[in-house]
Scaffold this motif. Structure first.
Motif, PDB file in Angstrom:
ATOM      1  N   LYS A   1      -7.283  -7.096 -11.246  1.00  0.00           N
ATOM      2  CA  LYS A   1      -8.174  -6.665 -10.177  1.00  0.00           C
ATOM      3  C   LYS A   1      -7.452  -6.560  -8.830  1.00  0.00           C
ATOM      4  O   LYS A   1      -8.013  -6.024  -7.867  1.00  0.00           O
ATOM      5  CB  LYS A   1      -9.363  -7.615 -10.071  1.00  0.00           C
ATOM      6  N   THR A   2      -6.220  -7.092  -8.778  1.00  0.00           N
ATOM      7  CA  THR A   2      -5.396  -6.902  -7.572  1.00  0.00           C
ATOM      8  C   THR A   2      -5.241  -5.416  -7.273  1.00  0.00           C
ATOM      9  O   THR A   2      -5.236  -4.997  -6.111  1.00  0.00           O
ATOM     10  CB  THR A   2      -4.008  -7.545  -7.772  1.00  0.00           C
ATOM     11  N   VAL A   3      -5.105  -4.634  -8.332  1.00  0.00           N
ATOM     12  CA  VAL A   3      -4.979  -3.182  -8.154  1.00  0.00           C
ATOM     13  C   VAL A   3      -6.234  -2.618  -7.511  1.00  0.00           C
ATOM     14  O   VAL A   3      -6.165  -1.790  -6.597  1.00  0.00           O
ATOM     15  CB  VAL A   3      -4.713  -2.495  -9.518  1.00  0.00           C
ATOM     16  N   ASP A   4      -7.402  -3.062  -7.968  1.00  0.00           N
ATOM     17  CA  ASP A   4      -8.661  -2.568  -7.416  1.00  0.00           C
ATOM     18  C   ASP A   4      -8.737  -2.817  -5.911  1.00  0.00           C
ATOM     19  O   ASP A   4      -9.199  -1.962  -5.140  1.00  0.00           O
ATOM     20  CB  ASP A   4      -9.843  -3.252  -8.100  1.00  0.00           C
ATOM     21  N   VAL A   5      -8.280  -3.990  -5.497  1.00  0.00           N
ATOM     22  CA  VAL A   5      -8.324  -4.350  -4.077  1.00  0.00           C
ATOM     23  C   VAL A   5      -7.461  -3.398  -3.257  1.00  0.00           C
ATOM     24  O   VAL A   5      -7.891  -2.891  -2.203  1.00  0.00           O
ATOM     25  CB  VAL A   5      -7.863  -5.808  -3.875  1.00  0.00           C
ATOM     26  N   HIS A   6      -6.250  -3.148  -3.726  1.00  0.00           N
ATOM     27  CA  HIS A   6      -5.341  -2.260  -2.983  1.00  0.00           C
ATOM     28  C   HIS A   6      -5.833  -0.819  -2.992  1.00  0.00           C
ATOM     29  O   HIS A   6      -5.666  -0.095  -1.992  1.00  0.00           O
ATOM     30  CB  HIS A   6      -3.926  -2.361  -3.558  1.00  0.00           C
ATOM     31  N   ILE A   7      -6.429  -0.387  -4.085  1.00  0.00           N
ATOM     32  CA  ILE A   7      -7.007   0.955  -4.124  1.00  0.00           C
ATOM     33  C   ILE A   7      -8.126   1.061  -3.085  1.00  0.00           C
ATOM     34  O   ILE A   7      -8.239   2.059  -2.359  1.00  0.00           O
ATOM     35  CB  ILE A   7      -7.569   1.273  -5.531  1.00  0.00           C
TER      36      ILE A   7
ATOM     37  N   GLU B   1       0.835  -1.200   0.000  1.00  0.00           N
ATOM     38  CA  GLU B   1       0.000   0.000   0.000  1.00  0.00           C
ATOM     39  C   GLU B   1       0.867   1.246   0.000  1.00  0.00           C
ATOM     40  O   GLU B   1       0.570   2.225  -0.697  1.00  0.00           O
ATOM     41  CB  GLU B   1      -0.919  -0.003   1.225  1.00  0.00           C
ATOM     42  N   PHE B   2       1.943   1.215   0.780  1.00  0.00           N
ATOM     43  CA  PHE B   2       2.852   2.362   0.838  1.00  0.00           C
ATOM     44  C   PHE B   2       3.467   2.624  -0.533  1.00  0.00           C
ATOM     45  O   PHE B   2       3.525   3.771  -0.999  1.00  0.00           O
ATOM     46  CB  PHE B   2       3.950   2.113   1.876  1.00  0.00           C
ATOM     47  N   ARG B   3       3.943   1.574  -1.203  1.00  0.00           N
ATOM     48  CA  ARG B   3       4.571   1.753  -2.517  1.00  0.00           C
ATOM     49  C   ARG B   3       3.570   2.264  -3.556  1.00  0.00           C
ATOM     50  O   ARG B   3       3.893   3.112  -4.393  1.00  0.00           O
ATOM     51  CB  ARG B   3       5.200   0.437  -2.985  1.00  0.00           C
ATOM     52  N   LEU B   4       2.341   1.744  -3.480  1.00  0.00           N
ATOM     53  CA  LEU B   4       1.319   2.189  -4.431  1.00  0.00           C
ATOM     54  C   LEU B   4       0.970   3.649  -4.198  1.00  0.00           C
ATOM     55  O   LEU B   4       0.882   4.437  -5.158  1.00  0.00           O
ATOM     56  CB  LEU B   4       0.070   1.311  -4.294  1.00  0.00           C
TER      57      LEU B   4
END
Length: 231
Positions: free
Chosen positions: A197-203, A161-164
Motif C-alpha cells: 500500500k506504500t505504492v498507493d500512498v505515493h500514487i 515521487e520523482f523516481r516513481l
C-alpha cells in the motif's frame, strides 16, 4: 543531416507588421506562430518545450515585460528577443532588466533581426547539455535537471515521487502491479520490508500534484485488479 526548423513564438500587436515578420521568418525556414497580445502568448507558453525562441514587441509595455518574467520565473529553456520601440537607452535597458536576452531597437532591418534570432538560438543550444524530456499530457519531466512541469509551471516532487513518475513516463501505457513497482522503483531488498500500500500512498501524492482533478485521474490511472498505468 539538416537541422530542424527554429520554432518561433512571435508576439506583436500590429497585425500588418506581425504578418510581414511572419512571412520573412517563414521564408527563412522558421516555424512561426503569431500572437496579438500577451494573454495569447502566455497560453502558448503553457508548453515550455514547444518553442525555440520568443520574440516580443516592446510596445506591449507591461505585457511584454510580464512575458519575460513568466519565462524566467518558470525557468523555461527559452531565449527571448525584445523588439524595442526605439533605440533609446531606457528602452534597451528596460527590455534587458525585464529578462530579455537581447533587445533589437526599431527601426531594424529584417536581415539583422533574422541574424539575431539565429544567434540567440545557437548560443542557447551550445550552452545546454542534451536534455532528456519525458512527457505525458500536460506533464513534462527534464530528467537531467531533475525538474517536472505541468502546463508550464514547475512542480516540486520528493526524490521517491520523482523516481516513481520517471518510471511511469519511461513505460507509458503498461500496467504495473504494486509488487512490480516496489521492486523496480524501491528496489528488491527494500520491497520485501514494505507494505504494497506504500505504492498507493505515493500514487495519491502524485495525483494531488499533477492531476487536474485527483479524484478523476487521467495521467496515472488505476486498472482494477491489476495495478496502475500511465497514460
Amino acid at each position: 543531416m539538416s537541422q530542424p526548423p527554429i520554432r518561433l513564438l512571435l508576439v506583436h500587436p500590429d497585425s500588418s507588421t506581425g504578418s510581414q515578420l511572419q512571412q520573412a521568418f517563414c521564408a527563412e525556414g522558421f516555424v512561426v506562430h503569431v500572437c496579438a497580445d500577451a494573454a495569447q502568448a502566455a497560453e502558448g507558453l503553457a508548453d515550455p518545450f514547444a518553442w525555440d525562441l520568443l520574440v516580443v514587441d516592446g510596445s506591449l509595455g507591461e505585457g511584454a515585460a510580464g512575458l519575460c518574467r513568466q519565462v524566467r520565473r518558470a525557468l523555461l529553456p527559452l531565449p527571448v528577443l525584445m523588439l524595442a520601440a526605439s533605440g533609446a537607452e531606457a528602452d534597451r535597458i528596460g527590455g534587458l532588466e525585464a529578462g530579455a536576452d537581447d533587445v533589437l531597437p526599431f527601426p531594424f532591418g529584417l536581415a539583422e533581426c533574422l541574424a539575431r534570432c539565429r544567434a540567440l538560438v545557437r548560443r542557447h543550444q551550445l550552452g545546454l547539455e542534451p536534455t532528456t524530456v519525458l512527457r505525458c499530457g500536460p506533464v513534462a519531466m527534464l530528467v537531467e535537471e531533475h525538474r517536472v512541469c505541468r502546463d508550464g509551471s514547475e512542480v516540486t516532487l520528493s526524490p521517491r515521487e520523482f523516481r516513481l513518475l520517471r518510471f511511469f513516463l519511461e513505460h507509458p501505457r503498461r500496467i504495473w502491479s504494486r509488487e512490480q513497482l516496489l521492486a523496480r522503483v524501491w528496489g528488491e531488498s527494500e520491497a520485501i520490508e514494505l507494505d504494497p500500500k506504500t505504492v498507493d500512498v505515493h500514487i495519491r501524492w502524485l495525483r494531488l500534484k499533477l492531476e487536474q482533478d485527483p479524484a478523476c485521474p487521467v495521467l496515472l490511472t488505476t486498472v482494477r485488479g491489476q495495478g496502475y498505468r500511465c497514460g
